[in-house]
Design a protein around this motif. Structure first.
Motif, PDB file in Angstrom:
ATOM      1  N   LEU A  57       0.821  -1.128  -0.013  1.00  0.00           N
ATOM      2  CA  LEU A  57       0.005  -0.084   0.124  1.00  0.00           C
ATOM      3  C   LEU A  57       0.762   1.251   0.075  1.00  0.00           C
ATOM      4  N   GLY A  58       1.842   1.067   0.807  1.00  0.00           N
ATOM      5  CA  GLY A  58       2.751   2.316   0.830  1.00  0.00           C
ATOM      6  C   GLY A  58       3.572   2.708  -0.487  1.00  0.00           C
ATOM      7  N   VAL A  59       3.899   1.519  -1.087  1.00  0.00           N
ATOM      8  CA  VAL A  59       4.605   1.596  -2.490  1.00  0.00           C
ATOM      9  C   VAL A  59       3.728   2.102  -3.550  1.00  0.00           C
ATOM     10  N   ALA A  60       2.461   1.866  -3.329  1.00  0.00           N
ATOM     11  CA  ALA A  60       1.468   2.311  -4.418  1.00  0.00           C
ATOM     12  C   ALA A  60       1.213   3.521  -4.223  1.00  0.00           C
ATOM     13  N   ASP A 134       4.489   4.629   9.692  1.00  0.00           N
ATOM     14  CA  ASP A 134       5.718   3.998   9.426  1.00  0.00           C
ATOM     15  C   ASP A 134       5.622   3.394   8.228  1.00  0.00           C
ATOM     16  N   THR A 135       5.000   2.241   8.211  1.00  0.00           N
ATOM     17  CA  THR A 135       5.004   1.427   7.004  1.00  0.00           C
ATOM     18  C   THR A 135       4.510   1.942   5.992  1.00  0.00           C
ATOM     19  N   VAL A 136       3.497   2.600   5.761  1.00  0.00           N
ATOM     20  CA  VAL A 136       2.557   2.825   4.660  1.00  0.00           C
ATOM     21  C   VAL A 136       3.353   4.324   4.284  1.00  0.00           C
ATOM     22  N   LEU A 137       3.376   5.401   5.183  1.00  0.00           N
ATOM     23  CA  LEU A 137       3.585   6.498   4.746  1.00  0.00           C
ATOM     24  C   LEU A 137       5.102   6.719   4.771  1.00  0.00           C
ATOM     25  N   LEU A 138       5.933   6.596   5.523  1.00  0.00           N
ATOM     26  CA  LEU A 138       7.299   6.789   5.755  1.00  0.00           C
ATOM     27  C   LEU A 138       8.142   5.570   4.685  1.00  0.00           C
ATOM     28  N   LEU A 139       7.653   4.446   4.877  1.00  0.00           N
ATOM     29  CA  LEU A 139       8.329   3.424   3.747  1.00  0.00           C
ATOM     30  C   LEU A 139       7.949   3.738   2.430  1.00  0.00           C
ATOM     31  N   SER A 141       7.203   6.562   1.244  1.00  0.00           N
ATOM     32  CA  SER A 141       7.863   7.893   0.727  1.00  0.00           C
ATOM     33  C   SER A 141       9.203   7.350   0.446  1.00  0.00           C
ATOM     34  N   VAL A 142       9.957   6.610   1.486  1.00  0.00           N
ATOM     35  CA  VAL A 142      11.487   6.212   0.702  1.00  0.00           C
ATOM     36  C   VAL A 142      11.325   5.572  -0.486  1.00  0.00           C
ATOM     37  N   ALA A 143      10.359   4.766  -0.507  1.00  0.00           N
ATOM     38  CA  ALA A 143      10.235   3.853  -1.826  1.00  0.00           C
ATOM     39  C   ALA A 143      10.101   4.796  -3.236  1.00  0.00           C
ATOM     40  N   ARG A 150      10.874   1.105  -7.275  1.00  0.00           N
ATOM     41  CA  ARG A 150      10.071   1.279  -6.094  1.00  0.00           C
ATOM     42  C   ARG A 150       9.681  -0.100  -5.523  1.00  0.00           C
ATOM     43  N   TRP A 151       9.205  -0.946  -6.491  1.00  0.00           N
ATOM     44  CA  TRP A 151       8.755  -2.260  -6.107  1.00  0.00           C
ATOM     45  C   TRP A 151       9.658  -3.242  -5.657  1.00  0.00           C
ATOM     46  N   VAL A 152      10.842  -3.034  -6.316  1.00  0.00           N
ATOM     47  CA  VAL A 152      12.078  -3.791  -5.856  1.00  0.00           C
ATOM     48  C   VAL A 152      12.487  -3.536  -4.579  1.00  0.00           C
ATOM     49  N   PHE A 153      12.492  -2.372  -4.502  1.00  0.00           N
ATOM     50  CA  PHE A 153      12.683  -1.761  -2.748  1.00  0.00           C
ATOM     51  C   PHE A 153      11.491  -2.249  -1.937  1.00  0.00           C
ATOM     52  N   GLY A 154      10.383  -2.437  -2.157  1.00  0.00           N
ATOM     53  CA  GLY A 154       9.298  -2.981  -1.448  1.00  0.00           C
ATOM     54  C   GLY A 154       9.412  -4.247  -1.223  1.00  0.00           C
ATOM     55  N   LEU A 155       9.995  -5.032  -2.263  1.00  0.00           N
ATOM     56  CA  LEU A 155      10.004  -6.428  -2.097  1.00  0.00           C
ATOM     57  C   LEU A 155      11.107  -6.643  -1.141  1.00  0.00           C
ATOM     58  N   GLY A 156      12.038  -5.669  -1.045  1.00  0.00           N
ATOM     59  CA  GLY A 156      13.112  -5.986  -0.356  1.00  0.00           C
ATOM     60  C   GLY A 156      12.966  -5.854   1.248  1.00  0.00           C
ATOM     61  N   ALA A 157      11.796  -4.929   1.311  1.00  0.00           N
ATOM     62  CA  ALA A 157      11.262  -4.594   2.744  1.00  0.00           C
ATOM     63  C   ALA A 157      10.586  -5.792   3.036  1.00  0.00           C
ATOM     64  N   MET A 158       9.712  -6.332   2.281  1.00  0.00           N
ATOM     65  CA  MET A 158       8.897  -7.537   2.633  1.00  0.00           C
ATOM     66  C   MET A 158       9.709  -8.656   2.889  1.00  0.00           C
ATOM     67  N   LEU A 159      10.949  -8.793   2.326  1.00  0.00           N
ATOM     68  CA  LEU A 159      11.723 -10.079   2.511  1.00  0.00           C
ATOM     69  C   LEU A 159      12.357  -9.740   3.997  1.00  0.00           C
TER      70      LEU A 159
END
Length: 210
Positions: A57-60, A134-139, A141-143, A150-159
């Motif tokens: 949701l945050g990455v989207a 933290d997860t939706v807004l902050l992460l 924003s960084v993504a 950005r989705w590769v970044f998100g997958l790294g965070a999910m991992l």
């Protein structure tokens, strides 16, 4: 894997890990379930899957929606704070009156309710307003700074979330010999109670003051 993808993945992993490693109510619960060997797979799966949904949701780009609903965040904060206080009170009761608490047996057979563990995992995750910030807004924003990656970044965070919760839940089994000692469960429940009560009280205070 090219350098850009690898860098984005590692950045997401590091950012995700930094957001979840801190001692909190969710981590304390996963640790306790892992030490008791109760519904560990369900608890780890729910926590990791919930994080994956929130990260997605945050990455989207739904962080703006979160900030646009302050009333909803306040309601979640009040419900979450009340839930943490109730859970903390139960943990404190177990610490003070451990008669019904059993140490781990050789087979690690402590009977618990999977349904209760599942509902508690969901509540500790989704009734915490900081997870949305933290997860939706902050992460998220960084993504967004990663552009097309950005989705590769998100997958790294999910991992990172999956690795952390799996390590915490299943790694807690190493405490088996320690928790077989008299009074060990009282100490663990005391730590859980303190964590829940402090976080619940702080959450209510911050929510009411905002």
């Amino acid at each position: 894997m090219n350098n850009g993808i690898l860098t984005a993945t590692l950045a997401g992993f590091g950012t995700g890990m930094s957001l979840i490693v801190a001692i909190g109510a969710q981590n304390a619960f996963v640790l306790r379930q892992g030490a008791r060997r109760q519904a560990v797979l369900a608890v780890v799966g729910i926590c990791a899957a919930s994080d994956a949904v929130l990260i997605a949701l945050g990455v989207a780009g739904l962080g703006a929606v979160v900030t646009a609903w302050p009333v909803a965040l306040t309601a979640v904060g009040l419900a979450g704070g009340g839930f943490l206080l109730c859970y903390g009170a139960l943990a404190a009761r177990r610490a003070l009156r451990p008669a019904g608490e059993q140490a781990l047996t050789a087979r690690g057979a402590a009977v618990g309710s999977v349904r209760t563990a599942v509902l508690t995992s969901l509540a500790l995750t989704w009734l915490n307003p900081h997870v949305y910030l933290d997860t939706v807004l902050l992460l998220g924003s960084v993504a967004s700074d990663r552009g097309s990656l950005r989705w590769v970044f998100g997958l790294g965070a999910m991992l990172a979330s999956l690795v952390w919760f799996a390590g915490l839940g299943y790694g807690a089994r190493l405490l088996g010999s320690v928790l077989a000692r008299p009074g060990a469960w009282r100490l663990l429940d005391g730590v859980v109670a303190a964590t829940m009560l402090v976080m619940g009280g702080s959450l209510l205070i911050r929510t009411l003051a905002s």
